[in-house]
Design a protein around this motif. Structure first.
Motif, PDB file in Angstrom:
ATOM      1  N   MET A 132      14.176  18.490  -1.331  1.00 52.29           N
ATOM      2  CA  MET A 132      14.044  17.160  -1.922  1.00 52.29           C
ATOM      3  C   MET A 132      12.775  17.050  -2.767  1.00 52.29           C
ATOM      4  O   MET A 132      12.354  15.954  -3.120  1.00 52.29           O
ATOM      5  N   ARG A 133      12.178  18.198  -3.148  1.00 47.00           N
ATOM      6  CA  ARG A 133      10.820  18.157  -3.691  1.00 47.00           C
ATOM      7  C   ARG A 133      10.721  18.645  -5.137  1.00 47.00           C
ATOM      8  O   ARG A 133      11.383  19.609  -5.526  1.00 47.00           O
ATOM      9  N   ARG A 134       9.880  17.953  -5.876  1.00 46.33           N
ATOM     10  CA  ARG A 134       9.474  18.394  -7.204  1.00 46.33           C
ATOM     11  C   ARG A 134       7.945  18.460  -7.318  1.00 46.33           C
ATOM     12  O   ARG A 134       7.423  18.728  -8.395  1.00 46.33           O
ATOM     13  N   ASP A 135       7.262  18.166  -6.231  1.00 41.72           N
ATOM     14  CA  ASP A 135       5.805  18.153  -6.262  1.00 41.72           C
ATOM     15  C   ASP A 135       5.209  19.518  -5.940  1.00 41.72           C
ATOM     16  O   ASP A 135       3.989  19.664  -5.802  1.00 41.72           O
ATOM     17  N   THR A 136       6.046  20.532  -5.813  1.00 42.62           N
ATOM     18  CA  THR A 136       5.598  21.873  -5.472  1.00 42.62           C
ATOM     19  C   THR A 136       5.569  22.755  -6.716  1.00 42.62           C
ATOM     20  O   THR A 136       6.378  22.587  -7.640  1.00 42.62           O
ATOM     21  N   THR A 137       4.687  23.720  -6.725  1.00 43.80           N
ATOM     22  CA  THR A 137       4.755  24.777  -7.737  1.00 43.80           C
ATOM     23  C   THR A 137       5.953  25.670  -7.399  1.00 43.80           C
ATOM     24  O   THR A 137       6.454  25.659  -6.261  1.00 43.80           O
ATOM     25  N   PRO A 138       6.417  26.459  -8.363  1.00 42.24           N
ATOM     26  CA  PRO A 138       7.501  27.392  -8.027  1.00 42.24           C
ATOM     27  C   PRO A 138       7.158  28.287  -6.846  1.00 42.24           C
ATOM     28  O   PRO A 138       8.014  28.544  -5.980  1.00 42.24           O
ATOM     29  N   GLU A 139       5.941  28.751  -6.780  1.00 45.84           N
ATOM     30  CA  GLU A 139       5.538  29.643  -5.696  1.00 45.84           C
ATOM     31  C   GLU A 139       5.568  28.921  -4.344  1.00 45.84           C
ATOM     32  O   GLU A 139       6.043  29.473  -3.336  1.00 45.84           O
ATOM     33  N   VAL A 157      20.808  27.522  -0.715  1.00 44.02           N
ATOM     34  CA  VAL A 157      19.744  26.538  -0.908  1.00 44.02           C
ATOM     35  C   VAL A 157      20.020  25.757  -2.191  1.00 44.02           C
ATOM     36  O   VAL A 157      20.768  26.204  -3.069  1.00 44.02           O
ATOM     37  N   LYS A 158      19.398  24.579  -2.282  1.00 41.67           N
ATOM     38  CA  LYS A 158      19.443  23.828  -3.546  1.00 41.67           C
ATOM     39  C   LYS A 158      18.029  23.465  -3.975  1.00 41.67           C
ATOM     40  O   LYS A 158      17.260  22.902  -3.194  1.00 41.67           O
ATOM     41  N   LEU A 159      17.714  23.798  -5.221  1.00 38.93           N
ATOM     42  CA  LEU A 159      16.407  23.545  -5.798  1.00 38.93           C
ATOM     43  C   LEU A 159      16.464  22.317  -6.698  1.00 38.93           C
ATOM     44  O   LEU A 159      17.467  22.081  -7.380  1.00 38.93           O
ATOM     45  N   LYS A 160      15.385  21.562  -6.748  1.00 40.52           N
ATOM     46  CA  LYS A 160      15.247  20.475  -7.700  1.00 40.52           C
ATOM     47  C   LYS A 160      14.631  21.015  -8.990  1.00 40.52           C
ATOM     48  O   LYS A 160      13.581  21.668  -8.956  1.00 40.52           O
ATOM     49  N   ILE A 193      22.364  29.989  -4.670  1.00 41.30           N
ATOM     50  CA  ILE A 193      21.395  29.027  -5.196  1.00 41.30           C
ATOM     51  C   ILE A 193      22.129  27.969  -6.001  1.00 41.30           C
ATOM     52  O   ILE A 193      22.907  28.284  -6.912  1.00 41.30           O
ATOM     53  N   TYR A 194      21.902  26.714  -5.653  1.00 43.02           N
ATOM     54  CA  TYR A 194      22.349  25.566  -6.435  1.00 43.02           C
ATOM     55  C   TYR A 194      21.108  24.894  -7.035  1.00 43.02           C
ATOM     56  O   TYR A 194      19.992  25.065  -6.520  1.00 43.02           O
ATOM     57  N   VAL A 195      21.298  24.108  -8.088  1.00 41.00           N
ATOM     58  CA  VAL A 195      20.186  23.318  -8.621  1.00 41.00           C
ATOM     59  C   VAL A 195      20.656  21.895  -8.886  1.00 41.00           C
ATOM     60  O   VAL A 195      21.828  21.644  -9.177  1.00 41.00           O
ATOM     61  N   ASP A 196      19.708  20.967  -8.801  1.00 41.96           N
ATOM     62  CA  ASP A 196      19.972  19.540  -9.024  1.00 41.96           C
ATOM     63  C   ASP A 196      18.953  19.012 -10.014  1.00 41.96           C
ATOM     64  O   ASP A 196      17.740  19.042  -9.760  1.00 41.96           O
ATOM     65  N   ALA A 197      19.432  18.511 -11.163  1.00 39.84           N
ATOM     66  CA  ALA A 197      18.534  17.980 -12.184  1.00 39.84           C
ATOM     67  C   ALA A 197      18.298  16.481 -12.049  1.00 39.84           C
ATOM     68  O   ALA A 197      17.418  15.946 -12.726  1.00 39.84           O
ATOM     69  N   ASN A 198      19.091  15.806 -11.234  1.00 36.95           N
ATOM     70  CA  ASN A 198      18.921  14.358 -11.066  1.00 36.95           C
ATOM     71  C   ASN A 198      18.811  13.640 -12.416  1.00 36.95           C
ATOM     72  O   ASN A 198      17.888  12.873 -12.663  1.00 36.95           O
ATOM     73  N   SER A 199      19.762  13.925 -13.309  1.00 30.63           N
ATOM     74  CA  SER A 199      19.882  13.193 -14.584  1.00 30.63           C
ATOM     75  C   SER A 199      18.714  13.450 -15.534  1.00 30.63           C
ATOM     76  O   SER A 199      18.343  12.579 -16.326  1.00 30.63           O
ATOM     77  N   SER A 200      18.156  14.636 -15.514  1.00 28.07           N
ATOM     78  CA  SER A 200      16.922  14.901 -16.264  1.00 28.07           C
ATOM     79  C   SER A 200      17.123  15.125 -17.764  1.00 28.07           C
ATOM     80  O   SER A 200      16.185  14.921 -18.542  1.00 28.07           O
ATOM     81  N   VAL A 218      23.164  31.054 -10.745  1.00 27.36           N
ATOM     82  CA  VAL A 218      23.163  29.771 -10.031  1.00 27.36           C
ATOM     83  C   VAL A 218      24.606  29.291  -9.877  1.00 27.36           C
ATOM     84  O   VAL A 218      25.404  29.358 -10.814  1.00 27.36           O
ATOM     85  N   ALA A 219      24.942  28.799  -8.687  1.00 21.47           N
ATOM     86  CA  ALA A 219      26.345  28.534  -8.346  1.00 21.47           C
ATOM     87  C   ALA A 219      26.841  27.161  -8.774  1.00 21.47           C
ATOM     88  O   ALA A 219      28.046  26.970  -8.917  1.00 21.47           O
ATOM     89  N   PHE A 220      25.970  26.175  -8.927  1.00 21.87           N
ATOM     90  CA  PHE A 220      26.342  24.955  -9.642  1.00 21.87           C
ATOM     91  C   PHE A 220      25.112  24.250 -10.185  1.00 21.87           C
ATOM     92  O   PHE A 220      23.990  24.450  -9.711  1.00 21.87           O
ATOM     93  N   PHE A 221      25.355  23.433 -11.216  1.00 24.26           N
ATOM     94  CA  PHE A 221      24.333  22.667 -11.921  1.00 24.26           C
ATOM     95  C   PHE A 221      24.663  21.194 -11.670  1.00 24.26           C
ATOM     96  O   PHE A 221      25.616  20.661 -12.228  1.00 24.26           O
ATOM     97  N   GLU A 222      23.877  20.563 -10.808  1.00 24.32           N
ATOM     98  CA  GLU A 222      24.186  19.194 -10.390  1.00 24.32           C
ATOM     99  C   GLU A 222      23.530  18.164 -11.302  1.00 24.32           C
ATOM    100  O   GLU A 222      22.354  18.287 -11.639  1.00 24.32           O
TER     101      GLU A 222
END
Length: 371
Positions: A132-139, A157-160, A193-200, A218-222
């Protein structure tokens, strides 16, 4: 159509509906005239939606026969012109009541809700860890998810990515372009790996980002584009050689039908709360199944709040390979069982009657009544 009259030969009159709070968690409790009880853990939005619940939704259900639940879920839409509030603001309160009624009916029948809804196809639900995070660096992001993969046995997993409704801006400069390759390199090819852009993004930028995602499997682009801009989302889905996912904030069944038929999305992510409960979620699932589209309900929850979607996952023929589950460690809540822990990459569907959540009777002495 569900035929609950076959299961319950006598009326189950809905006598009371209560919204409660305990230790910062929101609960909906329904009781029948004969003293049967159903409880569901609602989400935090009840705190500002309860006037709709109190004035439009609860009065409609009170006094009705719970065996007519499918008709009631449809009928509330026009009660006192409730349809003028159509959307998450209306359908979430309907879901709270509907799900509590399902819990009550399951307890009356001594069956888990999934067994009332249809043939049970699976008891263990493979999950993906939803960050649920975007406040992290990639590392930082990859490092903590790597720990969670080891702790839970999850293999998805799903990345933001992006910045959330951010008009093409990233959460921090270059984060997405570094995060996706690093995640693939660190997790290896065996982790989905999935990713979620939240309307970006707008469509053009989403297609550029999508090319990177395709390169790293990546298996889907949300939700690549603003969620109500369906035409831009369709442009992305048409342009990319990868699935585009969406629908979590939608709650119009005709709109879902159009989205599915027009292939606006390749994976449907209807939310059980936002869309009005299990009956309406099952309807969307059937629409998707008819066109060969999988359904992977939006549900970045954990613990008792995840119970309704787990029961749905138990019966959905076109369920995707993984169900969303909150990725961060969740502290045990000793006032209910089971613990809903992730074990070997899956969460077990509760087997007790109703939604399968058993609350400590002592909590009812300390709850705060919202209405």
């Amino acid at each position: 159509m569900l035929n609950l009259h076959e299961t319950f030969t006598s009326p189950v009159q809905i006598a009371s509906i209560e919204a409660l709070r305990y230790r910062g968690r929101q609960l909906m409790r329904v009781r029948s005239a004969d003293g049967a009880e159903g409880i569901v853990m609602a989400h935090g939005r009840i705190e500002y939606l309860w006037p709709i619940l109190q004035q439009l939704v609860a009065p409609y259900f009170l006094g009705k026969d719970a065996r007519d639940l499918e008709a009631l879920v449809d009928g509330v839409y026009t009660y006192k012109s409730a349809y003028k509030l159509a959307g998450i603001a209306l359908w979430s309160p309907v879901a709270y009541v509907e799900l509590a009624i399902w819990d009550m009916l399951g307890k009356l029948a001594y069956k888990p809700v999934c067994e009332l809804l249809g043939p049970v196809l699976r008891r263990d639900i493979p999950i993906y860890l939803s960050s649920m995070r975007r406040d992290t660096t990639p590392e930082e992001e990859v490092a903590w998810l790597q720990v969670r993969i080891a702790e839970t046995g999850a293999d998805a997993v799903k990345l933001k990515i992006g910045g959330r409704m951010s008009a093409n801006a990233d959460a921090m400069p270059g984060r997405t372009a570094r995060l996706v390759p690093l995640a693939r390199k660190t997790f290896g090819d065996d982790v989905t790996i999935y990713v979620d852009a939240n309307s970006s993004y707008d469509a053009a930028h989403a297609i550029e980002v999508g090319a990177l995602l395709v390169d790293y499997g990546v298996a889907f682009f949300e939700e690549p584009c603003p969620w109500q801009d369906y035409w831009q989302t369709k442009q992305v889905a048409d342009a990319l050689d990868m699935p585009v996912a969406g629908g979590e904030q939608d709650s119009s069944l005709p709109l879902f039908d159009w989205m599915i038929r027009e292939r606006v999305v390749d994976v449907v992510q209807t939310d059980v709360m936002y869309n009005g409960g299990l009956i309406r979620l099952m309807r969307v699932a059937r629409m998707a199944q008819a066109t060969g589209i999988p359904i992977m309900p939006h549900s970045p929850k954990a613990g008792a709040e995840s119970a309704p979607v787990l029961h749905f996952a138990a019966i959905a023929p076109n369920l995707g390979p993984y169900q969303e589950y909150h990725g961060a460690p969740v502290a045990p809540e000793p006032w209910y069982v089971p613990d809903f822990a992730i074990r070997t990459g899956a969460v077990v569907v509760p087997t007790g009657p109703g939604l399968g959540v058993e609350y400590d009777p002592a909590i009812w002495d300390d709850v705060e009544r919202l209405f």
